[in-house]
Design a protein around this motif. Structure first.
Motif, PDB file in Angstrom:
ATOM      1  N   ILE A  90     -52.868  24.927   1.569  1.00  0.00           N
ATOM      2  CA  ILE A  90     -51.456  24.784   1.220  1.00  0.00           C
ATOM      3  C   ILE A  90     -50.717  24.257   2.446  1.00  0.00           C
ATOM      4  O   ILE A  90     -50.663  24.920   3.489  1.00  0.00           O
ATOM      5  N   ASP A 108     -47.293  23.475   3.820  1.00  0.00           N
ATOM      6  CA  ASP A 108     -45.934  23.866   3.433  1.00  0.00           C
ATOM      7  C   ASP A 108     -44.864  23.461   4.447  1.00  0.00           C
ATOM      8  O   ASP A 108     -43.757  24.005   4.430  1.00  0.00           O
ATOM      9  N   ASP A 109     -45.160  22.510   5.309  1.00  0.00           N
ATOM     10  CA  ASP A 109     -44.147  21.991   6.221  1.00  0.00           C
ATOM     11  C   ASP A 109     -43.491  20.785   5.553  1.00  0.00           C
ATOM     12  O   ASP A 109     -44.105  19.712   5.431  1.00  0.00           O
ATOM     13  N   TYR A 135     -47.063  17.301   2.495  1.00  0.00           N
ATOM     14  CA  TYR A 135     -46.528  18.536   1.911  1.00  0.00           C
ATOM     15  C   TYR A 135     -46.983  18.630   0.445  1.00  0.00           C
ATOM     16  O   TYR A 135     -46.809  17.680  -0.326  1.00  0.00           O
ATOM     17  N   VAL A 139     -46.840  21.873  -1.590  1.00  0.00           N
ATOM     18  CA  VAL A 139     -46.520  23.150  -2.221  1.00  0.00           C
ATOM     19  C   VAL A 139     -46.200  22.976  -3.700  1.00  0.00           C
ATOM     20  O   VAL A 139     -46.688  23.732  -4.558  1.00  0.00           O
ATOM     21  N   LYS A 187     -54.488  33.418   4.674  1.00  0.00           N
ATOM     22  CA  LYS A 187     -53.314  32.624   5.028  1.00  0.00           C
ATOM     23  C   LYS A 187     -52.842  31.806   3.835  1.00  0.00           C
ATOM     24  O   LYS A 187     -51.634  31.692   3.564  1.00  0.00           O
ATOM     25  N   ASN A 188     -53.786  31.266   3.076  1.00  0.00           N
ATOM     26  CA  ASN A 188     -53.425  30.475   1.903  1.00  0.00           C
ATOM     27  C   ASN A 188     -53.019  31.345   0.721  1.00  0.00           C
ATOM     28  O   ASN A 188     -52.126  30.980  -0.052  1.00  0.00           O
ATOM     29  N   ASP A 212     -51.540  34.298   0.962  1.00  0.00           N
ATOM     30  CA  ASP A 212     -50.171  34.739   1.274  1.00  0.00           C
ATOM     31  C   ASP A 212     -49.152  33.675   0.832  1.00  0.00           C
ATOM     32  O   ASP A 212     -48.119  33.978   0.218  1.00  0.00           O
ATOM     33  N   LYS A 213     -49.447  32.425   1.167  1.00  0.00           N
ATOM     34  CA  LYS A 213     -48.537  31.338   0.807  1.00  0.00           C
ATOM     35  C   LYS A 213     -48.482  31.160  -0.711  1.00  0.00           C
ATOM     36  O   LYS A 213     -47.399  30.929  -1.290  1.00  0.00           O
ATOM     37  N   HIS A 222     -46.312  33.799  -2.232  1.00  0.00           N
ATOM     38  CA  HIS A 222     -44.903  33.586  -1.875  1.00  0.00           C
ATOM     39  C   HIS A 222     -44.283  32.454  -2.688  1.00  0.00           C
ATOM     40  O   HIS A 222     -43.204  32.617  -3.290  1.00  0.00           O
ATOM     41  N   TYR A 223     -44.960  31.305  -2.735  1.00  0.00           N
ATOM     42  CA  TYR A 223     -44.339  30.130  -3.355  1.00  0.00           C
ATOM     43  C   TYR A 223     -44.340  30.206  -4.882  1.00  0.00           C
ATOM     44  O   TYR A 223     -43.399  29.722  -5.528  1.00  0.00           O
TER      45      TYR A 223
END
Length: 937
Positions: free
Chosen positions: A263, A265-266, A272, A274, A315-316, A318-319, A322-323
């Motif tokens: 992912i 996400d910047d 990008y 997301v 890490k992915n 978690d993202k 969240h998204y």
């Protein structure tokens, strides 16, 4: 113990002395525990809740050995290192309290745990107490369900669950059974899991037609009624079928072994993604929800040996959480959360729905029209006899590892199979020492005891060279047994005496070692004869026989080269066709029943994948013959007849690589067929699948019966599945079922079909294949060894009986039990001595025929674990299916019972404290097959 209908035993813990308590629940530290269902994240009732389950599937041997997998060795074969997985997961769980992880294989976790510092162990206990690290299944391994015996499954589960209980207390107890990788699922396993206290069961593999049907009907989650004998809900188990096997959804794998993009996400970067990730995830989640019943779905976020670098996954994830959840502000009705199988199960239970009911099993398993995973029922048959040892802790672990679904199943690389065999052999050496010490303590004699592991091929150095020796016969059953002993010898006349010095000459004979046996043993023995006599051993004890050489000379047995017309004892008569040398009939002289019966050997040409229907070859997993009609090995058999007062034998030769002894002992109600097959010739570049088939005049209307893991029996019907309309695409492989101890057919008449003459289901004996079946092993099932470089030879026995159905079970169950737990023989140089205890029984009296002593093992210095089981199914036997009462105070001859505490089947919960989720079946679901009306009354 009062036992009504057939049931697996609960465990009984005997207190043998003093005041004692067993630490079933053990506090690890004063901190509050929020494990189990209390640790689950809150869900949202008006949304689709997606339960992400981070997990790894760590085979206890497959492409690499157990040691290689643990240490991360031989990554040229497969990149996998279990110790690094556990290191990395613990580190990542500490960084975010929302994260969850489940672990399954206690064999690996036990190793890792022993290597940790005290501070790390306390950290892990905290994670377990908080429900962030959760154990599921919890056995030493994830066992195979087709080729395993139920007693070994119980033992390996107990081994793993006891370690978790002793280490973590109640928070270490798994709530969910988890068999995501085995290749088909047995009803007996579900019954055992229910009796072990599991609330639910999840798996990943089922027949592709079955899955299609269940997706349409939204029946991928169901209630499995896993016993015909136990009163519901005792053996009822909620069962869930996972959506992607056990892999993540396509495009969402973020392990170092995966290739899906992370992912990004910047928003300042061009790549990008997301929005794309969220949209794809929402599509997958909503699509999955369409084929399940509730507003909760599960996604397995992991796979084989993943999370070695857990940071990539977490890490992915978690993202992702969240998204996706951020879209709820825009009206999305999807809620994503870290979860575990037990937390998901809890939400299904809270839904308070009714569930379809299943009464049969999930065999056979196919993942496509021509891809039936039924070959592994017979792959590596030479490994099978090694996996039923009842042993000390060292061997216990070797036995437990061998139950793994890529061990006893034969679906591992050759070097891994060799490693399993080595572990079992080493464990058996430990066990021999333990047995010898036990004999010494009971008998008062410290003479050297010898064990002969190759008696089945007439190899035993003590009996071959000694003129006088003792035979110690240990009987592990809780009832007396009579057993034929066959010892390789070089004399022609022997005197045999029982423990009281009484001769048993009328039950002793000497027969020549067969040509087939001489060829199999090669240079590992030199006996020319076999001494045959019947022994009688006390329940749960041993007795001793003295053997003395009387004379040498030519074999005294009557040997005839011509084909016999028949052999018989007081129970059975067997006839042979004089022109072919084959069996022609079997008669029960007690009931006056007689049937036509022929038996022969055949081979299927294994598919190489080059045909018009499919490119699937036959391999370690897949059985796929090129034709439905097998090749007959020979239409005739050369014969030789041996007749003595103890045994009659017709020795048959069908080919240089197939022979058989048809054997009838004087007091036996079963005909023995001892077959020897191999090395399978492959000079013609054709892989071969060898079967034996018994063709009979019995009319069955396509019904037959097989056992499930050696315990309850299930009715089968050719080309039929009870829960969906089968489109049969493989008429041979699609009718294969695992058989652990017995199979039978009945004379019957259906109201709707005309009965037809059929043969018993073919019994596959040996396999040698030239192609890999593309299921991951990466090599063909083409076994050789130093002794047999031209291919392995396999020997086995079939016992055949003809009984009225009402009486058959009373014979078959004890017979199967005795085959699994055969007497153990030990040999001592010398003669009977008055200063030595030559006979012992651990029981004051034998247990009734309906009751089997399944487990009697030291639990700690003051207690033993006892399992008794009522081994007859409901309505199976007019006599032995009835309730039985056993007085435990009067059971043992040497143990003083001061108290008894009842546990569940796996001995990790007190029985009266065990609670399970209640589930409601839909009315009218899961019909039983009607079967046949019995004609023989």
């Amino acid at each position: 113990m009062a036992a009504g209908k057939q049931q697996l035993p609960v465990a009984l813990l005997f207190i043998l002395g003093g005041v004692w308590s067993f630490p079933l629940v053990q506090d690890t530290k004063p901190a509050a525990k929020l494990c189990g269902y209390e640790s689950c994240h809150i869900t949202k009732p008006n949304m689709l809740n997606v339960h992400l389950v981070p997990h790894t599937h760590d085979d206890v041997g497959w492409l690499k050995t157990v040691d290689q997998y643990y240490y991360g060795d031989r990554n040229d074969i497969q990149h996998a290192g279990v110790q690094y997985i556990l290191d990395s997961v613990v580190d990542q769980l500490l960084k975010n309290p929302d994260r969850r992880f489940i672990y399954v294989e206690t064999a690996f976790f036990y190793r890792w745990w022993k290597q940790q510092s005290s501070s790390m162990q306390q950290t892990v206990k905290r994670l377990v107490n908080e429900g962030r690290l959760e154990f599921v299944n919890g056995g030493w391994c994830m066992s195979d369900e087709a080729t395993t015996h139920y007693s070994a499954v119980i033992d390996q589960m107990t081994l793993g669950l006891r370690f978790l209980n002793d280490t973590f207390g109640a928070c270490g107890r798994p709530r969910v059974a988890w068999h995501i990788d085995p290749f088909g699922h047995a009803r007996e396993h579900a019954s055992m899991f229910a009796q072990m206290g599991y609330d639910g069961f999840f798996f990943g593999r089922l027949d592709y037609q079955d899955r299609d049907h269940r997706m349409i009907e939204k029946e991928q989650e169901l209630l499995w009624r896993a016993s015909d004998s136990l009163t519901p809900p005792m053996a009822d188990l909620f069962t869930g079928i996972l959506p992607n096997g056990y892999n993540p959804p396509e495009g969402f794998c973020w392990d170092q072994l995966c290739h899906d993009p992370p992912i990004r996400d910047d928003p300042d970067l061009e790549d990008y993604n997301v929005d794309d990730v969220v949209n794809r995830f929402l599509v997958i989640a909503n699509s999955q929800a369409m084929v399940y019943k509730t507003n909760h779905i599960i996604m397995t976020m992991g796979s084989d040996f993943q999370y070695e670098n857990a940071n990539l996954w977490y890490k992915n994830l978690d993202k992702l959480i969240h998204y996706v959840n951020a879209q709820q502000a825009n009206g999305s009705k999807v809620n994503v959360l870290y979860s575990t199988p037990s937390c998901y199960l809890q939400e299904l239970h809270r839904a308070n729905l009714t569930w379809s009911l299943k009464r049969d099993d999930f065999f056979p398993y196919a993942d496509d029209a021509h891809d039936f995973w039924t070959g592994y029922f017979t792959s590596r048959p030479a490994l099978f006899p090694l996996v039923g040892l009842d042993t000390d802790f060292h061997t216990f672990r070797a036995m437990a590892v061998a139950q793994h679904h890529d061990a006893v199943s034969g679906t591992e690389k050759q070097h891994v199979a060799n490693d399993y065999a080595r572990r079992l052999a080493n464990g058996w050496q430990h066990c021999q020492l333990l047995i010898s010490n036990s004999f010494a303590a009971l008998s008062g004699s410290f003479l050297k005891r010898n064990y002969c592991d190759n008696l089945n091929i007439s190899v035993c150095l003590p009996t071959e060279i000694l003129n006088k020796f003792l035979v110690i016969v240990y009987n592990p059953l809780a009832r007396p047994v009579t057993w034929p002993v066959r010892l390789p010898v070089n004399g022609t006349a022997y005197a045999v005496s029982d423990v009281k010095g009484k001769p048993v000459d009328c039950q002793v004979s000497v027969v020549p070692v067969s040509k087939a046996t001489q060829e199999v043993r090669r240079n590992r023995g030199f006996a020319i004869n076999e001494l045959v006599f019947q022994v009688q051993a006390p329940p749960l004890g041993y007795t001793t026989y003295s053997v003395s050489l009387i004379q040498d000379g030519p074999p005294p047995a009557s040997t005839q080269r011509r084909t016999p017309t028949g052999i018989q004892n007081k129970f059975l008569r067997v006839t042979f066709d004089p022109d072919t040398g084959l069996l022609s009939s079997l008669s029960n002289l007690e009931t006056k029943q007689s049937i036509k019966l022929t038996q022969n050997f055949y081979w299927y040409n294994a598919s190489d994948g080059n045909n018009t229907e499919s490119n699937q070859p036959s391999g370690a997993y897949i059985f796929r013959p090129n034709s439905s009609t097998p090749f007959i090995i020979s239409k005739t058999a050369k014969t030789e007849t041996i007749q003595t007062s103890v045994v009659q034998e017709v020795r048959q030769w069908f080919a240089p690589w197939v022979s058989q002894v048809v054997r009838l002992y004087a007091d036996s109600k079963a005909l023995e067929l001892e077959w020897t097959v191999g090395p399978l010739p492959i000079d013609d570049n054709l892989g071969k699948e060898v079967i034996t088939r018994l063709d009979t005049s019995i009319k069955t209307d396509r019904f037959f019966y097989t056992d499930s893991n050696g315990r309850e029996v299930l009715q089968r019907k050719k080309d039929f599945r009870p829960t969906w309309n089968l489109k049969q695409s493989e008429p041979i492989a699609g009718n294969y079922y695992p058989i652990n101890s017995r199979a039978f057919i009945k004379v019957c008449l259906s109201k709707t079909h005309s009965p037809s003459e059929i043969h018993l289901p073919p019994l596959q004996l040996h396999r040698r294949l030239l192609y890999d079946d593309v299921r991951g092993v990466g090599e063909p099932l083409n076994e050789t060894s130093d002794i047999f470089p031209e291919g392995l030879i396999v020997r086995g026995r079939l016992l055949l009986s003809l009984e009225h159905p009402a009486a058959a079970a009373d014979l078959h169950r004890p017979m199967a039990e005795q085959e699994v737990l055969q007497p153990l023989l030990a040999f001592v140089d010398g003669d009977l001595s008055p200063n030595i205890r030559h006979e012992f029984s651990g029981l004051q009296a034998a247990l009734p025929p309906a009751v089997h002593l399944l487990t009697l093992t030291q639990w700690d210095k003051d207690s033993v674990l006892l399992r008794l089981e009522h081994q007859f199914q409901s309505r199976e036997s007019k006599l032995n299916s009835q309730p039985v009462t056993v007085n435990l105070q009067k059971l043992f001859s040497t143990l003083v019972v001061l108290g008894v505490s009842e546990l569940n089947l796996s001995a990790n919960q007190w029985k009266d404290k065990m609670t399970r989720f209640d589930w409601t079946p839909q009315k009218g679901t899961g019909p039983l097959q009607t079967g046949c009306r019995i004609l023989l009354e």
